[in-house]
Design a protein around this motif. Structure first.
Motif, PDB file in Angstrom:
ATOM      1  N   ASP A 223      62.127  -5.136  27.865  1.00 15.55           N
ATOM      2  CA  ASP A 223      61.643  -5.150  26.484  1.00 15.55           C
ATOM      3  C   ASP A 223      60.123  -5.141  26.427  1.00 15.55           C
ATOM      4  O   ASP A 223      59.526  -4.492  25.557  1.00 15.55           O
ATOM      5  CB  ASP A 223      62.191  -6.375  25.746  1.00 15.55           C
ATOM      6  N   ALA A 224      59.471  -5.844  27.347  1.00 16.53           N
ATOM      7  CA  ALA A 224      58.004  -5.876  27.360  1.00 16.53           C
ATOM      8  C   ALA A 224      57.435  -4.491  27.637  1.00 16.53           C
ATOM      9  O   ALA A 224      56.457  -4.061  26.982  1.00 16.53           O
ATOM     10  CB  ALA A 224      57.513  -6.876  28.400  1.00 16.53           C
ATOM     11  N   ASP A 225      58.019  -3.778  28.596  1.00 19.79           N
ATOM     12  CA  ASP A 225      57.538  -2.428  28.894  1.00 19.79           C
ATOM     13  C   ASP A 225      57.777  -1.485  27.719  1.00 19.79           C
ATOM     14  O   ASP A 225      56.919  -0.654  27.383  1.00 19.79           O
ATOM     15  CB  ASP A 225      58.222  -1.893  30.144  1.00 19.79           C
ATOM     16  N   LEU A 226      58.938  -1.609  27.095  1.00 16.86           N
ATOM     17  CA  LEU A 226      59.231  -0.739  25.947  1.00 16.86           C
ATOM     18  C   LEU A 226      58.282  -1.014  24.792  1.00 16.86           C
ATOM     19  O   LEU A 226      57.793  -0.086  24.139  1.00 16.86           O
ATOM     20  CB  LEU A 226      60.688  -0.923  25.512  1.00 16.86           C
ATOM     21  N   ARG A 227      58.011  -2.293  24.514  1.00 19.93           N
ATOM     22  CA  ARG A 227      57.079  -2.624  23.424  1.00 19.93           C
ATOM     23  C   ARG A 227      55.703  -2.035  23.689  1.00 19.93           C
ATOM     24  O   ARG A 227      55.070  -1.464  22.790  1.00 19.93           O
ATOM     25  CB  ARG A 227      56.966  -4.142  23.249  1.00 19.93           C
ATOM     26  N   TYR A 228      55.225  -2.188  24.918  1.00 20.68           N
ATOM     27  CA  TYR A 228      53.908  -1.665  25.268  1.00 20.68           C
ATOM     28  C   TYR A 228      53.846  -0.155  25.059  1.00 20.68           C
ATOM     29  O   TYR A 228      52.922   0.359  24.417  1.00 20.68           O
ATOM     30  CB  TYR A 228      53.595  -2.023  26.719  1.00 20.68           C
ATOM     31  N   GLU A 230      55.897   1.806  23.310  1.00 18.21           N
ATOM     32  CA  GLU A 230      56.128   2.181  21.916  1.00 18.21           C
ATOM     33  C   GLU A 230      54.893   1.951  21.065  1.00 18.21           C
ATOM     34  O   GLU A 230      54.597   2.737  20.154  1.00 18.21           O
ATOM     35  CB  GLU A 230      57.335   1.421  21.367  1.00 18.21           C
ATOM     36  N   ASP A 231      54.144   0.895  21.331  1.00 20.59           N
ATOM     37  CA  ASP A 231      52.883   0.674  20.625  1.00 20.59           C
ATOM     38  C   ASP A 231      51.921   1.830  20.882  1.00 20.59           C
ATOM     39  O   ASP A 231      51.267   2.327  19.950  1.00 20.59           O
ATOM     40  CB  ASP A 231      52.235  -0.636  21.069  1.00 20.59           C
ATOM     41  N   ARG A 236      49.377   2.242  18.002  1.00 20.65           N
ATOM     42  CA  ARG A 236      49.080   0.869  17.654  1.00 20.65           C
ATOM     43  C   ARG A 236      48.371   0.189  18.822  1.00 20.65           C
ATOM     44  O   ARG A 236      48.540   0.576  19.976  1.00 20.65           O
ATOM     45  CB  ARG A 236      50.360   0.088  17.329  1.00 20.65           C
ATOM     46  N   SER A 238      48.183  -2.498  21.476  1.00 19.23           N
ATOM     47  CA  SER A 238      49.158  -3.364  22.137  1.00 19.23           C
ATOM     48  C   SER A 238      48.542  -4.724  22.439  1.00 19.23           C
ATOM     49  O   SER A 238      47.364  -4.825  22.796  1.00 19.23           O
ATOM     50  CB  SER A 238      49.628  -2.722  23.441  1.00 19.23           C
ATOM     51  N   ASP A 240      49.935  -6.603  24.812  1.00 18.74           N
ATOM     52  CA  ASP A 240      50.514  -6.934  26.113  1.00 18.74           C
ATOM     53  C   ASP A 240      49.477  -7.668  26.961  1.00 18.74           C
ATOM     54  O   ASP A 240      48.363  -7.173  27.154  1.00 18.74           O
ATOM     55  CB  ASP A 240      50.951  -5.647  26.821  1.00 18.74           C
TER      56      ASP A 240
END
Length: 265
Positions: A223-228, A230-231, A236, A238, A240
């Protein structure tokens, strides 16, 4: 019983799960993973890095009362294809794509090792044979391989189904940002690779990254990699925490460029 009474604790290997031991190098927190087959044998994955650290692995196996029966490299990068003669002349597997690429590009891929290893150890590096199918052909519990092209062409992760241990190679790290293959101009291939890993991550109970620390929250790493990513794709900023590490600064800038190219395509 007399033999086991002479065994001592290994000096570098740390037990992180049943039949699973990990050593962490002084260089870039690179992990070496040892999986025990339950019959006195050990599978050594991505042994690294300096000569003394490589030499410590067979010594630690002896302390555990086991012998190396096979090796495995998760991908073609020089810091993941090393070996030590005391581990023995045993099969050393990788994905067919990794083996083929090394056969054509061996000198270029292994050139950085000249800074770290002696000539005899460089000669041992990258002597790999292809996995015959999608599982590790050993006497231990079923170990399923998941192949993708995210961090490197034909990269693989290994899921030991019985213990829920996922050896992820250079994916899902807590210290490195997502690092696409050097010739990838966008983040699309990397995102596809993360999706390829999703099923194994959902099954896993313990994750071992190629660099960094093990975790009992594999899904959190994904999830952390996907959030980074996707931002970045959404343009956006990030938050992270890995961005704050100066070692990741250039990679982060490159990933921003990749995201920009992805939006433009």
């Amino acid at each position: 019983m007399a033999q086991s009474s002479r065994l001592v604790e290994p000096s570098r290997l740390v037990r992180i799960a049943p039949a699973t031991w990990v050593a962490t190098s002084r260089r870039y927190a690179t992990t070496s993973t040892v999986l025990l087959d339950g019959h006195g044998g050990a599978l050594v994955i991505d042994p690294a890095w300096d000569p003394d650290e490589l030499a410590a692995i067979p010594t630690d196996l002896a302390a555990l009362g086991v012998a190396c029966v096979a090796g495995l490299a998760t991908h073609e990068h020089y810091d993941h294809v090393m070996w030590h003669p005391d581990l023995g002349d045993v099969p050393r597997w990788s994905s067919p794509g990794t083996v083929e690429h090394l056969s054509h590009e061996r000198a270029r891929l292994l050139a950085p090792l000249a800074e770290y290893l002696t000539p005899d150890l460089i000669d041992l590096a990258g002597r790999l044979v292809p996995l015959p199918d999608g599982t590790v052909p050993w006497d231990g519990p079923r170990a399923r391989c998941v192949m993708h092209d995210a961090h490197a062409p034909a990269h693989l992760a290994v899921l030991v189904e019985e213990t829920g241990v996922l050896v992820a190679g250079d994916m899902l790290s807590d210290v490195e940002l997502p690092m696409p293959a050097s010739d990838d101009r966008t983040l699309e291939t990397y995102l596809t690779g993360l999706e390829r890993l999703r099923g194994a991550v959902d099954e896993a109970r313990i994750l071992i990254p190629g660099h960094g620390t093990t975790t009992r929250d594999p899904r959190g790493r994904l999830d952390a990699d996907l959030r980074y990513l996707e931002d970045l794709v959404a343009d956006r900023v990030s938050d992270d925490p890995r961005i704050l590490d100066p070692e990741n600064a250039e990679l982060h800038r490159t990933n921003i460029e990749r995201a920009r190219a992805m939006r433009a395509s």
